[in-house]
Scaffold this motif. Structure first.
Motif, PDB file in Angstrom:
ATOM      1  N   GLY A   1       0.819  -1.213   0.000  1.00 51.37           N
ATOM      2  CA  GLY A   1       0.000   0.000   0.000  1.00 51.37           C
ATOM      3  C   GLY A   1       0.849   1.258   0.000  1.00 51.37           C
TER       4      GLY A   1
ATOM      5  N   TYR B   1       2.471   1.632  -3.524  1.00 50.89           N
ATOM      6  CA  TYR B   1       1.507   2.074  -4.531  1.00 50.89           C
ATOM      7  C   TYR B   1       1.040   3.507  -4.261  1.00 50.89           C
ATOM      8  CZ  TYR B   1       1.253  -2.434  -6.843  1.00 50.89           C
ATOM      9  OH  TYR B   1       1.566  -3.562  -7.561  1.00 50.89           O
ATOM     10  N   ALA B   2       0.877   3.872  -3.005  1.00 50.41           N
ATOM     11  CA  ALA B   2       0.482   5.245  -2.684  1.00 50.41           C
ATOM     12  C   ALA B   2       1.542   6.235  -3.159  1.00 50.41           C
ATOM     13  CB  ALA B   2       0.249   5.392  -1.182  1.00 50.41           C
TER      14      ALA B   2
ATOM     15  N   ALA C   1      -3.788   1.493  -3.237  1.00 52.48           N
ATOM     16  CA  ALA C   1      -3.225   1.672  -1.894  1.00 52.48           C
ATOM     17  C   ALA C   1      -4.328   1.600  -0.840  1.00 52.48           C
ATOM     18  CB  ALA C   1      -2.481   3.000  -1.800  1.00 52.48           C
TER      19      ALA C   1
END
Length: 120
Positions: free
Chosen positions: A57, A60-61, A69
């Motif tokens: 997460g 991806y964030a 995320a």
């Protein structure tokens, strides 16, 4: 000093002997694509492992995929397994609490801020 987004990077679960199984080094170094690859390629980590979900997460964030995320952080928050995780700052934190913290940071845009700082 560790940035806010890096502060919650999970080193490992209390039961796991090798911290880098969760992409820790790549995440701390700001190498989000490498972290994703390291985590996804490690077949010793269960797909619903809270440390895996949180670190993916974060990666991806920071890459700008807030939808994925959020899904990963929510999966960690709602996970049936509740474990103590060690953060990059050396704190041991309940996985659900850490996931809630990550969701709040996502809502405040703190991951995007850390990505801009890392790009400078």
């Amino acid at each position: 000093m560790i940035g806010l987004a890096q502060a919650i990077v999970v080193l490992a679960m209390a039961q796991a002997p090798v911290a880098d199984n969760f992409g820790h080094k790549a995440l701390v170094d700001g190498r989000d694509t490498a972290a994703i690859a390291a985590i996804m390629d490690n077949d010793r980590i269960e797909t619903d492992d809270p440390a895996r979900l949180i670190n993916l997460g974060i990666a991806y964030a920071r890459k700008g995929d807030e939808t994925l995320a959020r899904q990963l952080f929510e999966a960690a928050r709602d996970n049936r397994s509740r474990v103590e995780l060690e953060t990059a700052e050396g704190e041991w934190v309940d996985s659900r609490r850490l996931a809630r913290q990550a969701l709040a940071m996502l809502e405040r845009g703190e991951f995007a801020e850390s990505a801009r700082i890392a790009a400078r």
